[in-house]
Write a protein that holds these residues in place. Sequence first.
Motif, mmCIF file in Angstrom:
data_model
loop_
_atom_site.group_PDB
_atom_site.id
_atom_site.type_symbol
_atom_site.label_atom_id
_atom_site.label_comp_id
_atom_site.label_asym_id
_atom_site.label_seq_id
_atom_site.Cartn_x
_atom_site.Cartn_y
_atom_site.Cartn_z
ATOM 1 N N PRO A 176 -103.980 10.715 -66.087
ATOM 2 C CA PRO A 176 -105.230 10.605 -64.771
ATOM 3 C C PRO A 176 -104.433 9.884 -64.080
ATOM 4 O O PRO A 176 -104.022 8.715 -64.737
ATOM 5 C CB PRO A 176 -106.579 10.367 -65.624
ATOM 6 N N GLU A 177 -104.813 9.957 -62.606
ATOM 7 C CA GLU A 177 -105.211 8.934 -61.811
ATOM 8 C C GLU A 177 -106.004 7.101 -61.901
ATOM 9 O O GLU A 177 -106.647 7.417 -63.089
ATOM 10 C CB GLU A 177 -106.408 8.985 -60.476
ATOM 11 N N GLY A 178 -104.157 6.496 -61.536
ATOM 12 C CA GLY A 178 -105.141 5.049 -62.143
ATOM 13 C C GLY A 178 -104.911 4.993 -63.416
ATOM 14 O O GLY A 178 -104.481 3.571 -63.737
ATOM 15 N N GLU A 203 -102.393 4.013 -66.845
ATOM 16 C CA GLU A 203 -100.347 3.757 -66.640
ATOM 17 C C GLU A 203 -100.454 3.250 -68.444
ATOM 18 O O GLU A 203 -101.250 2.940 -68.996
ATOM 19 C CB GLU A 203 -100.480 2.266 -66.445
ATOM 20 N N ASN A 209 -95.558 6.165 -64.732
ATOM 21 C CA ASN A 209 -96.788 5.538 -63.856
ATOM 22 C C ASN A 209 -96.831 5.124 -62.835
ATOM 23 O O ASN A 209 -98.188 5.475 -62.311
ATOM 24 C CB ASN A 209 -96.290 3.866 -64.724
ATOM 25 N N ARG A 210 -96.538 5.555 -62.003
ATOM 26 C CA ARG A 210 -96.114 5.539 -60.867
ATOM 27 C C ARG A 210 -96.633 6.891 -60.269
ATOM 28 O O ARG A 210 -97.280 7.282 -58.636
ATOM 29 C CB ARG A 210 -94.285 5.308 -60.372
ATOM 30 N N ASP A 211 -95.855 7.854 -60.490
ATOM 31 C CA ASP A 211 -95.305 9.763 -60.114
ATOM 32 C C ASP A 211 -96.753 10.064 -60.980
ATOM 33 O O ASP A 211 -97.850 11.243 -60.757
ATOM 34 C CB ASP A 211 -94.665 10.280 -59.908
ATOM 35 N N GLY A 212 -97.879 9.449 -62.377
ATOM 36 C CA GLY A 212 -98.512 10.287 -62.370
ATOM 37 C C GLY A 212 -97.784 11.354 -63.649
ATOM 38 O O GLY A 212 -98.989 11.796 -64.312
ATOM 39 N N SER A 213 -97.170 11.610 -63.308
ATOM 40 C CA SER A 213 -96.232 12.894 -64.570
ATOM 41 C C SER A 213 -94.789 13.093 -64.086
ATOM 42 O O SER A 213 -94.185 12.185 -63.003
ATOM 43 C CB SER A 213 -96.650 14.180 -63.730
ATOM 44 N N GLN A 258 -106.537 10.828 -72.676
ATOM 45 C CA GLN A 258 -106.525 11.473 -71.714
ATOM 46 C C GLN A 258 -104.757 11.632 -71.400
ATOM 47 O O GLN A 258 -104.585 12.233 -70.032
ATOM 48 C CB GLN A 258 -106.869 10.359 -70.959
ATOM 49 N N ARG A 272 -109.903 2.821 -67.204
ATOM 50 C CA ARG A 272 -108.666 3.860 -66.949
ATOM 51 C C ARG A 272 -107.556 3.479 -68.501
ATOM 52 O O ARG A 272 -106.684 3.600 -68.971
ATOM 53 C CB ARG A 272 -107.460 2.908 -65.992
ATOM 54 N N SER A 314 -98.590 13.629 -68.697
ATOM 55 C CA SER A 314 -98.893 13.036 -67.207
ATOM 56 C C SER A 314 -100.421 12.495 -67.471
ATOM 57 O O SER A 314 -100.866 12.423 -68.427
ATOM 58 C CB SER A 314 -99.194 14.674 -66.617
#
Length: 337
Positions: free
Chosen positions: A158-160, A162, A81-85, A147, A142, A156
Amino acid sequence: MRKRLPLRALAAGLALLLALCAGCTPQPEKHTETFAAMDTVMTLTLYGGEDGTLSAAKDRVLELESLLSVTDPDSEIAALNRDGSAALSPDAAELLGRALELCGRTGGALDVTIYPVVRAWGFTTGNYAVPDGGVIADLLTRVDYTQVRLDGGTASLPEGFELDLGAVAKGYTGDTLAALLKENGVTSALLELGGNIHTVGTKPDGSDWRVAVRDPAGDGYVGVVSVASKAVITSGGYERYFEEGGVRYWHIMDPKTGAPARSGLASVTVVADSGVYGDALSTALFVMGLDGALDYWRANRDFEAIFVAEDGSVTVTAGLEDAFALSGRHNMAVARP
Ligand code: ADP
Ligand code: MG
């Protein structure tokens, strides 16, 4: 006649001996422990097995919690959630893969990307609030499990976005423990993981486990279901909620609206072979409501369920007609295929 008497006496003596022996057969040793984990109270009760099996089972729960918890900043899910991946352990990757498949099977009633919405309502943090409509609409952009990418062991987002595996983590934990126990020679166990009950085999005496289904509207229960080697998993609006302006808001969200699912159901109890499946379904069927849930059951027939509506009426699927005993004051309907 006379000649037969000794034979009869012998038979009676033998029967008595057998009855006495049944009474003195050593019962498998009972091991039990209660502890807090995964934001709930768990009690593991095992019959038989080697010394150390119980502590190995508890350690496994704590290990899974440390990997899967969305609120523990050191967990793999928090890192994702923090790093996106993030590179996931085999447990987290397997659970995510199966959860994504079940998001699809339930038409998105289960959606593991619901976390931004869950947090906005204050669940998992305790800062309860009714977010305004604009905030929810923004957060829903989101929320879309399609996604999420899972390639090998790497996930991974997408941006935003979680992820929250809270709807299926305890089900996976139950499956994992049941397998661990069987590998260690335990043929009978009752695993109470909050509202998730996993049974291994039968009770030591060979009879079914009897699992009470709580009354969502009170302290009692609506009935008792008899099972062996099954997961019995309940999701209910009464489990975690807050009240504001006389309205109750609970922790099971409708991913379509971004608000607590208000489908007319007060609880759903799923009886299934697999804990992950049962846990995913208890949440998803609650979102779908009774009609949608029965459509899903008729199309799949790979689980059974007990539905309690907000008006107190109880519906069970046909496979539980004999296994479910209703307590006195409720009405029950049986859903047929
Ligand atoms: P519990 O964890 O109380 O046993 P559930 O298995 O129904 O209950 O899971 C509810 C949790 O799952 C919520 O606390 C939230 O973190 C998450 N969640 C809520 N709604 C959904 C949903 N529609 N899809 C996926 N996860 C959800
Ligand atoms: Mg669930």
